[in-house]
Design an enzyme around this catalytic site. Structure first.
Site, mmCIF file in Angstrom:
data_model
loop_
_atom_site.group_PDB
_atom_site.id
_atom_site.type_symbol
_atom_site.label_atom_id
_atom_site.label_comp_id
_atom_site.label_asym_id
_atom_site.label_seq_id
_atom_site.Cartn_x
_atom_site.Cartn_y
_atom_site.Cartn_z
ATOM 1 N N GLU A 45 -0.313 -7.316 -2.957
ATOM 2 C CA GLU A 45 -0.934 -6.812 -1.684
ATOM 3 C C GLU A 45 -1.919 -7.646 -0.985
ATOM 4 O O GLU A 45 -2.879 -7.960 -1.712
ATOM 5 C CB GLU A 45 -1.261 -5.305 -1.654
ATOM 6 C CG GLU A 45 -1.578 -4.639 -0.094
ATOM 7 C CD GLU A 45 -2.683 -4.371 0.183
ATOM 8 O OE1 GLU A 45 -2.954 -3.562 0.924
ATOM 9 O OE2 GLU A 45 -3.894 -4.751 -0.412
ATOM 10 N N ASP A 104 -3.176 -4.487 -5.816
ATOM 11 C CA ASP A 104 -3.838 -4.143 -4.542
ATOM 12 C C ASP A 104 -4.878 -5.183 -4.176
ATOM 13 O O ASP A 104 -5.664 -5.944 -5.262
ATOM 14 C CB ASP A 104 -4.636 -2.828 -4.869
ATOM 15 C CG ASP A 104 -5.681 -2.264 -4.151
ATOM 16 O OD1 ASP A 104 -4.993 -1.923 -2.771
ATOM 17 O OD2 ASP A 104 -6.874 -2.458 -3.981
HETATM 18 C C1 FRU Z 1 -5.527 -1.723 0.911
HETATM 19 C C2 FRU Z 1 -6.262 -0.850 0.069
HETATM 20 C C3 FRU Z 1 -7.096 0.450 0.412
HETATM 21 C C4 FRU Z 1 -8.020 0.451 -0.265
HETATM 22 C C5 FRU Z 1 -8.458 -0.833 -0.763
HETATM 23 C C6 FRU Z 1 -9.201 -1.182 -1.895
HETATM 24 O O1 FRU Z 1 -4.326 -1.710 0.971
HETATM 25 O O2 FRU Z 1 -5.015 -0.402 -0.931
HETATM 26 O O3 FRU Z 1 -6.129 1.384 0.657
HETATM 27 O O4 FRU Z 1 -8.957 1.254 0.484
HETATM 28 O O5 FRU Z 1 -7.188 -1.720 -0.848
HETATM 29 O O6 FRU Z 1 -8.554 -0.890 -3.060
#
Ligand code: FRU
Ligand code: BDF
Ligand code: MG
Ligand code: MG
Ligand code: CA
Length: 599
Positions: A315, A240
């Site tokens: 991500e 993430d």
């Molecule tokens: C981005 C995400 C959000 C979350 C942020 C922080 O995709 O996964 O859904 O709010 O990162 O973890």
């Protein structure tokens, strides 16, 4: 250049003449020798948003047992691997992205025993299971944070702490924040801790404190977390929010956190995202070294433990150059197996024409390192759902594109049945981003709730999601029209197209073939997949709002007669229709996949 050597042997979808052919691919003497692919290089990956997938215990909240009960759905849909948004212990300020214990299951979702069973059952069904690894931050209710705030030496430097700047006008009052940095969810990215008498950094919500990745103990903790879940048998991680992993070091800026430059955009006030340009807070080059270390770690784990490859999918929203660095760098470092490709989410929409689509696809394929594996996706838990961002009549064409491009396809929960955004009133809004950045009039600009409403299993109460009288987010109003049970029963449906597509993906042409893609007009484009001695598959897709004609001679490798292999649900062409004519008129949103025999 060095990445060639480093990735060597991982050529994504090309044909390698030197590799010994496997028995299943040596049908004839002219058949090209096809290399064996690892599972992640051409799988159908599916994102579950656990809170909204299936509620087994009637509390209105999805849970692990619910996923367990519905695992057969993935077998039926032809999905090979699933990744679940966070299931770990959390106060749920950001619905699981604020983790208070990285080694425990969140109680609303179930128990560790249920997780173990889920993993076992998924593997029995041949489905890979990936977890969401959230390294950038921890909940302010985590032991790490509580102990750090209390200056327990073991955790003192786990987060980014700073005294702030003495207020020249009020020398005796609380200092000013260390810099002008703005949180992703609005407001200063610095929060004052009365207890410690310092500010801490939070690039997301106040309750999500950013870890200090310059502290070796933090890096070790991350390895420990990954190892804990790998030892349980998970097949890897979606990682993430990587662009925010590391911020500027005061040591490089005269001992002070440097201000981000101002965007100069007049519509933003200093507390609003967009007021600054994230020069010191996003895409810092040091963060990639951390990702490369994680890859070394997981490769080492794979070597030591054998079995199927465990993977890292990263991500982060970044420009194409910074995105590609997640794959690896020119010095031969390797990072994620792939970074998620968000270009279909950020670069195209209902306003895009066929040329925009082609340009967007070629962008990724052009910038991707040689031999790397591509991936495609049209939605996730942070963005409006695919049929809403595009047009409702484009669902089958977009799913076709997702499944027919080279590399891995990624489906967000509900896309297989064409689920649209649900309406969520201001009163029902729970997303922290919407609550913090918006108000009653503007929340819809920021809210991620519409893409997170519960899955539509059938036309019963709560769409079959839950037996509770209410659900954590409302059920979208269109569930009686759009639901899985109905689409299984209907002769033609998005779901049936989806099933046909996941089956089509098993063809060698799709996994190993070359591609050709081109706009024939502003509204029509083709994607050809071809492989010597194998059938050719051609996607014709009208992304425009008026009928358009395609001259079939202009589509390379399309030999006639061709056969309609899959058609979008409103198409007048049925599966099996023979196409012998010179031209076809495609209705708005119509998508046809034509099969033509090998030469
Ligand atoms: C981005 C995400 C959000 C979350 C942020 C922080 O995709 O996964 O859904 O709010 O990162 O973890
Ligand atoms: C950056 C971002 C968004 C995403 C989510 C979390 O602002 O990653 O792109 O939609 O809100 O933050
Ligand atoms: Mg439940
Ligand atoms: Mg703050
Ligand atoms: Ca960070």
């Amino acid at each position: 250049v060095a990445i060639l050597g480093a990735i060597g042997g991982l050529i994504a979808w090309g044909v390698i003449a030197t590799q010994k052919c496997s028995p299943e691919t040596s049908e004839t003497s002219e058949t090209p020798q096809l290399r064996n692919m690892d599972w992640w290089e051409h799988c159908s990956l599916y994102q579950i948003y656990p809170r909204s997938f299936k509620d087994s215990d009637g509390d209105g909240i999805g849970d692990l047992e619910g996923i367990m009960q519905e695992l057969e759905h993935f077998v039926d849909a032809g999905v090979d691997a699933i990744w679940m948004s966070p299931i770990f212990k959390s106060p749920m300020v950001d619905f699981g992205y604020d983790i208070s214990n990285f080694y425990e299951i969140h109680e609303e979702y179930g128990t560790m025993e249920q997780f173990d069973q889920l993993l076992k059952r998924a593997h029995e069904l041949g489905i890979k299971l990936l977890l969401d690894f959230v390294p950038n931050h921890a909940s302010n209710e985590s032991e790490y944070f509580i102990e750090s705030e209390a200056r327990n030496p073991k955790y003192e430097d786990f987060f980014i702490w700073d005294d702030g700047i003495p207020d020249p006008e009020n020398p005796n009052s609380r200092p000013l924040p260390p810099s002008n940095w703005v949180s992703q969810f609005g407001g200063s990215a610095w929060e004052w801790s009365e207890k410690r008498g310092q500010y801490y950094l939070h690039q997301f919500a106040v309750e999500q404190a950013d870890f200090n990745f310059r502290n070796p103990a933090v890096k070790q903790e991350m390895f420990d977390i990954m190892k804990f879940w790998l030892d349980k048998g998970v097949d890897g991680f979606r990682v993430d929010a990587l662009p925010y992993l590391i911020e500027a070091d005061p040591a490089d800026h005269g001992g002070k956190y440097p201000d981000d430059p101002l965007s100069g955009l007049p519509q933003f006030e200093s507390h609003q995202l967009g007021y600054t340009i994230p020069l010191h807070t996003k895409d810092l080059i040091e963060l990639y070294d951390v990702v490369y270390e994680w890859r070394e770690f997981i490769d080492e784990y794979n070597k030591e433990h054998g079995g199927d490859t465990r993977v890292l999918f990263s991500e982060g929203y970044a420009n194409i150059t910074m995105t590609m660095l997640y794959y690896g760098n020119e010095e031969g470092k390797i990072g994620a197996h792939f970074p998620f490709n968000f270009d279909f989410i950020t670069d195209v929409s209902s306003k895009s024409n066929a040329r925009d689509f082609v340009y967007t696809i070629l962008k990724w394929l052009t910038y991707m390192p040689y031999g790397a594996v591509a991936n495609w996706q049209f939605g996730n838990h942070d963005n409006n759902r695919m049929p809403t961002r595009f047009r409702h009549d484009m669902v089958d064409g977009l799913n076709s594109l997702n499944m027919m491009l080279p590399g891995t396809s990624v489906t967000y929960q509900g896309e297989e049945i064409g689920m649209r955004d649900g309406y969520v009133s201001w009163e029902d809004t729970v997303d922290v981003e919407a609550c913090n950045r918006g108000d009653e009039d503007t929340y819809h600009l920021y809210s991620r709730d519409p893409a997170r409403t519960p899955y539509h299993w059938n036309d019963g109460p709560n769409a079959g999601f839950s037996t509770n009288s209410s659900t954590w987010l409302p059920i979208a109003e269109d569930y009686q029209e759009i639901n899985l049970a109905k689409q299984k029963a209907d002769a033609r449906s998005h779901y049936k197209v989806y099933q046909a597509l996941t089956a089509l993906r098993k063809e060698k042409t799709l996994s190993h073939g070359e591609y050709d893609i081109r706009a024939l007009s502003d509204s029509l484009f083709y994607l050809v997949r071809y492989l010597s001695t194998h059938d050719t598959f051609v996607l014709l897709f009208n992304v425009g709002t008026a009928p358009d004609t395609v001259v079939l001679d202009r589509v390379p490798y399309l030999r006639r007669p061709a056969t309609v292999y899959i058609s979008s649900i409103h198409s007048s062409r049925n599966i099996g229709t023979v196409i012998n004519q010179d031209q076809l008129i495609l209705a708005p949103g119509e998508a046809l996949i034509l099969q033509s025999p090998s030469a």
